[in-house]
Design a protein around this motif. Structure first.
Motif, PDB file in Angstrom:
ATOM      1  N   CYS A  66      16.570   1.898  29.202  1.00  0.00           N
ATOM      2  CA  CYS A  66      17.608   2.932  29.127  1.00  0.00           C
ATOM      3  C   CYS A  66      17.754   3.513  27.724  1.00  0.00           C
ATOM      4  O   CYS A  66      18.338   4.590  27.563  1.00  0.00           O
ATOM      5  CB  CYS A  66      18.953   2.360  29.552  1.00  0.00           C
ATOM      6  N   ALA A  67      17.286   2.794  26.707  1.00  0.00           N
ATOM      7  CA  ALA A  67      17.498   3.227  25.322  1.00  0.00           C
ATOM      8  C   ALA A  67      16.801   4.558  25.064  1.00  0.00           C
ATOM      9  O   ALA A  67      15.636   4.739  25.428  1.00  0.00           O
ATOM     10  CB  ALA A  67      16.972   2.170  24.360  1.00  0.00           C
ATOM     11  N   ALA A  68      17.528   5.478  24.428  1.00  0.00           N
ATOM     12  CA  ALA A  68      16.946   6.782  24.111  1.00  0.00           C
ATOM     13  C   ALA A  68      17.872   7.524  23.155  1.00  0.00           C
ATOM     14  O   ALA A  68      19.066   7.235  23.081  1.00  0.00           O
ATOM     15  CB  ALA A  68      16.753   7.622  25.376  1.00  0.00           C
ATOM     16  N   LEU A  69      17.280   8.473  22.436  1.00  0.00           N
ATOM     17  CA  LEU A  69      18.073   9.441  21.693  1.00  0.00           C
ATOM     18  C   LEU A  69      18.233  10.650  22.604  1.00  0.00           C
ATOM     19  O   LEU A  69      17.261  11.341  22.913  1.00  0.00           O
ATOM     20  CB  LEU A  69      17.373   9.831  20.393  1.00  0.00           C
ATOM     21  N   SER A  70      19.461  10.888  23.065  1.00  0.00           N
ATOM     22  CA  SER A  70      19.722  11.936  24.048  1.00  0.00           C
ATOM     23  C   SER A  70      20.779  12.886  23.509  1.00  0.00           C
ATOM     24  O   SER A  70      21.975  12.589  23.524  1.00  0.00           O
ATOM     25  CB  SER A  70      20.204  11.308  25.361  1.00  0.00           C
ATOM     26  N   THR A  71      20.327  14.029  23.038  1.00  0.00           N
ATOM     27  CA  THR A  71      21.204  15.060  22.494  1.00  0.00           C
ATOM     28  C   THR A  71      20.445  16.376  22.504  1.00  0.00           C
ATOM     29  O   THR A  71      19.209  16.366  22.417  1.00  0.00           O
ATOM     30  CB  THR A  71      21.658  14.691  21.055  1.00  0.00           C
ATOM     31  N   PRO A  72      21.124  17.513  22.649  1.00  0.00           N
ATOM     32  CA  PRO A  72      20.406  18.785  22.735  1.00  0.00           C
ATOM     33  C   PRO A  72      19.866  19.292  21.396  1.00  0.00           C
ATOM     34  O   PRO A  72      19.162  20.299  21.363  1.00  0.00           O
ATOM     35  CB  PRO A  72      21.455  19.751  23.292  1.00  0.00           C
ATOM     36  N   TRP A  73      20.186  18.613  20.302  1.00  0.00           N
ATOM     37  CA  TRP A  73      19.775  19.126  19.001  1.00  0.00           C
ATOM     38  C   TRP A  73      19.411  17.971  18.083  1.00  0.00           C
ATOM     39  O   TRP A  73      20.040  16.913  18.119  1.00  0.00           O
ATOM     40  CB  TRP A  73      20.901  19.939  18.371  1.00  0.00           C
ATOM     41  N   GLY A  74      18.397  18.154  17.264  1.00  0.00           N
ATOM     42  CA  GLY A  74      18.020  17.123  16.312  1.00  0.00           C
ATOM     43  C   GLY A  74      16.613  17.334  15.804  1.00  0.00           C
ATOM     44  O   GLY A  74      15.865  18.189  16.294  1.00  0.00           O
ATOM     45  N   ALA A  75      16.243  16.546  14.798  1.00  0.00           N
ATOM     46  CA  ALA A  75      14.922  16.652  14.180  1.00  0.00           C
ATOM     47  C   ALA A  75      13.872  15.975  15.055  1.00  0.00           C
ATOM     48  O   ALA A  75      14.118  14.917  15.645  1.00  0.00           O
ATOM     49  CB  ALA A  75      14.947  16.005  12.796  1.00  0.00           C
ATOM     50  N   TRP A  76      12.701  16.575  15.090  1.00  0.00           N
ATOM     51  CA  TRP A  76      11.617  16.043  15.914  1.00  0.00           C
ATOM     52  C   TRP A  76      11.294  14.598  15.546  1.00  0.00           C
ATOM     53  O   TRP A  76      11.070  13.761  16.416  1.00  0.00           O
ATOM     54  CB  TRP A  76      10.371  16.917  15.792  1.00  0.00           C
ATOM     55  N   ARG A  77      11.282  14.269  14.250  1.00  0.00           N
ATOM     56  CA  ARG A  77      10.899  12.916  13.839  1.00  0.00           C
ATOM     57  C   ARG A  77      11.835  11.872  14.440  1.00  0.00           C
ATOM     58  O   ARG A  77      11.409  10.755  14.768  1.00  0.00           O
ATOM     59  CB  ARG A  77      10.872  12.803  12.313  1.00  0.00           C
ATOM     60  N   ALA A 103       4.455  20.727  31.251  1.00  0.00           N
ATOM     61  CA  ALA A 103       4.128  19.802  30.163  1.00  0.00           C
ATOM     62  C   ALA A 103       4.260  20.468  28.793  1.00  0.00           C
ATOM     63  O   ALA A 103       4.365  19.782  27.773  1.00  0.00           O
ATOM     64  CB  ALA A 103       2.714  19.259  30.338  1.00  0.00           C
ATOM     65  N   GLY A 104       4.279  21.792  28.759  1.00  0.00           N
ATOM     66  CA  GLY A 104       4.414  22.514  27.500  1.00  0.00           C
ATOM     67  C   GLY A 104       5.827  22.974  27.202  1.00  0.00           C
ATOM     68  O   GLY A 104       6.023  23.801  26.311  1.00  0.00           O
ATOM     69  N   ASN A 105       6.816  22.428  27.925  1.00  0.00           N
ATOM     70  CA  ASN A 105       8.214  22.833  27.722  1.00  0.00           C
ATOM     71  C   ASN A 105       8.656  22.513  26.296  1.00  0.00           C
ATOM     72  O   ASN A 105       8.625  21.364  25.862  1.00  0.00           O
ATOM     73  CB  ASN A 105       9.111  22.101  28.727  1.00  0.00           C
ATOM     74  N   ARG A 106       9.066  23.542  25.557  1.00  0.00           N
ATOM     75  CA  ARG A 106       9.488  23.371  24.164  1.00  0.00           C
ATOM     76  C   ARG A 106      10.918  23.878  23.951  1.00  0.00           C
ATOM     77  O   ARG A 106      11.276  24.320  22.871  1.00  0.00           O
ATOM     78  CB  ARG A 106       8.536  24.142  23.229  1.00  0.00           C
ATOM     79  N   LEU A 107      11.727  23.799  25.004  1.00  0.00           N
ATOM     80  CA  LEU A 107      13.087  24.325  24.895  1.00  0.00           C
ATOM     81  C   LEU A 107      13.891  23.588  23.836  1.00  0.00           C
ATOM     82  O   LEU A 107      14.728  24.184  23.165  1.00  0.00           O
ATOM     83  CB  LEU A 107      13.773  24.255  26.257  1.00  0.00           C
ATOM     84  N   ASN A 108      13.661  22.284  23.702  1.00  0.00           N
ATOM     85  CA  ASN A 108      14.223  21.547  22.565  1.00  0.00           C
ATOM     86  C   ASN A 108      13.397  20.291  22.316  1.00  0.00           C
ATOM     87  O   ASN A 108      12.507  19.939  23.103  1.00  0.00           O
ATOM     88  CB  ASN A 108      15.723  21.236  22.743  1.00  0.00           C
ATOM     89  N   ASN A 109      13.686  19.609  21.221  1.00  0.00           N
ATOM     90  CA  ASN A 109      12.891  18.444  20.842  1.00  0.00           C
ATOM     91  C   ASN A 109      13.129  17.249  21.755  1.00  0.00           C
ATOM     92  O   ASN A 109      12.234  16.407  21.929  1.00  0.00           O
ATOM     93  CB  ASN A 109      13.187  18.065  19.388  1.00  0.00           C
TER      94      ASN A 109
END
Length: 319
Positions: A66-77, A127-133
């Motif tokens: 279940c662990a994840a970084l889940s937010t609509p905005w943030g740095a790719w790294r 697979a190419g969806n780049r709407l957000n990171n």
């Protein structure tokens, strides 16, 4: 013989409900997470990040990730480290400790696009969806797991994509709406008629348990919702009614605001600290356009039937 399941992200909203669901059905659960104070009590725990988990010798039959970084905005790294490298670390742990199945929590955000789409099936992924990171990282994490299935020593892998998780303990979806309403009013596009698919957190926990138990589903990706899509405005009105409040709305045009959101993203990405813009293309896409999921696969393969209604979840959150 008692089945042992390790739950990553057990200190979070969904993870805590998953731990409770598994324990209620007789599992021995190892609750793993970084926040020791927030981990469920009543059983063994592992405190640390996913890097530490990969080095751990703690046998388990199952992992529910279940662990994840889940937010609509943030740095790719940050997304790459948590959602991609973190998934690699879970694989390392699983191979090291004899795990027979990983149930991975992905996201139907990977279907997101600025258009109406209903009854989306599991194979409708760009697979190419780049709407957000966040979306990029979840697509990449799923691809990593599918590649890993071809390698010796990899456990079975099942992927679930639960949509818009709500209920008691929600620290993301509804709190964001409430914050926006207080600041500027809730954006309303096309009268709020877009159909929104949500899922009660207890139903997601049940679906994850079923995905852990059901034989013959190695390699499957499965949509999960309450199967009860409703117009955006109806959901907001119902929530605020239970909170004893009247929501403030801002009627806005869809297409011009989508262009503005793209411009805001570019500007805010260039600012020190990359603060989150007041509106993103992803957020607009999720509330301005109807996006509902086909859950017939979950019903057929898992025997999944939503047990907790959206109205019950809204009421329990309000309480």
């Amino acid at each position: 013989m008692t089945t042992t399941a390790l739950v990553t992200g057990a200190s979070g909203f969904l993870g805590g409900h998953v731990v409770a669901e598994l324990r209620a059905h007789g599992y021995r659960v190892i609750a793993a997470g970084r926040n020791a104070a927030a981990l469920p009590t009543g059983g063994p725990t592992l405190v640390g990040d996913l890097d530490a988990l990969a080095r751990t010798d703690q046998p388990a039959d199952l992992v529910i990730h279940c662990a994840a970084l889940s937010t609509p905005w943030g740095a790719w790294r940050d997304f790459a480290r948590t959602n991609i490298t973190g998934t690699e670390r879970v694989l390392t742990y699983a191979r090291r400790n004899g795990v027979r199945r990983i149930v991975h929590v992905s996201s139907p955000s990977i279907y997101a696009a600025p258009r109406h789409a209903t009854n989306i099936t599991e194979n409708e992924v760009d697979a190419g969806n780049r709407l957000n990171n966040y979306i990029r990282s979840k697509v990449a994490a799923e691809a990593l797991l599918h590649r890993a299935r071809r390698e010796p020593g990899t456990p079975e892998i099942v992927i679930l994509r639960p949509r818009g998780i709500i209920g008691p303990g929600d620290s993301s979806l509804v709190p964001r709406l409430l914050a926006v309403e207080e600041k500027i009013g809730i954006p309303l596009f096309e009268g709020g008629r877009a159909l929104i698919d949500l899922t009660s957190v207890q139903n997601v926990a049940t679906a994850l348990r079923l995905a852990a138990e059901t034989p013959g589903i190695d390699g499957e990706a499965i949509n999960i919702t309450n199967g009860d899509p409703r117009p955006f405005r109806n959901l907001i009105d119902a929530l605020f009614a239970r909170l004893g409040r009247t929501p403030r709305y801002r009627h806005l045009p869809t297409k011009p605001l989508y262009a503005v959101a793209g411009l805001l993203e570019a500007v805010y990405a260039s600012l020190p600290g990359r603060p989150e813009p007041p509106l993103t293309r992803y957020t607009l896409s999720t509330i301005a356009y109807s996006q509902t999921l086909d859950i017939s696969k979950a019903r057929a393969l898992l025997g999944y039937t939503p047990q907790v209604s959206l109205d019950e979840s809204l009421a329990s959150y309000a309480r």
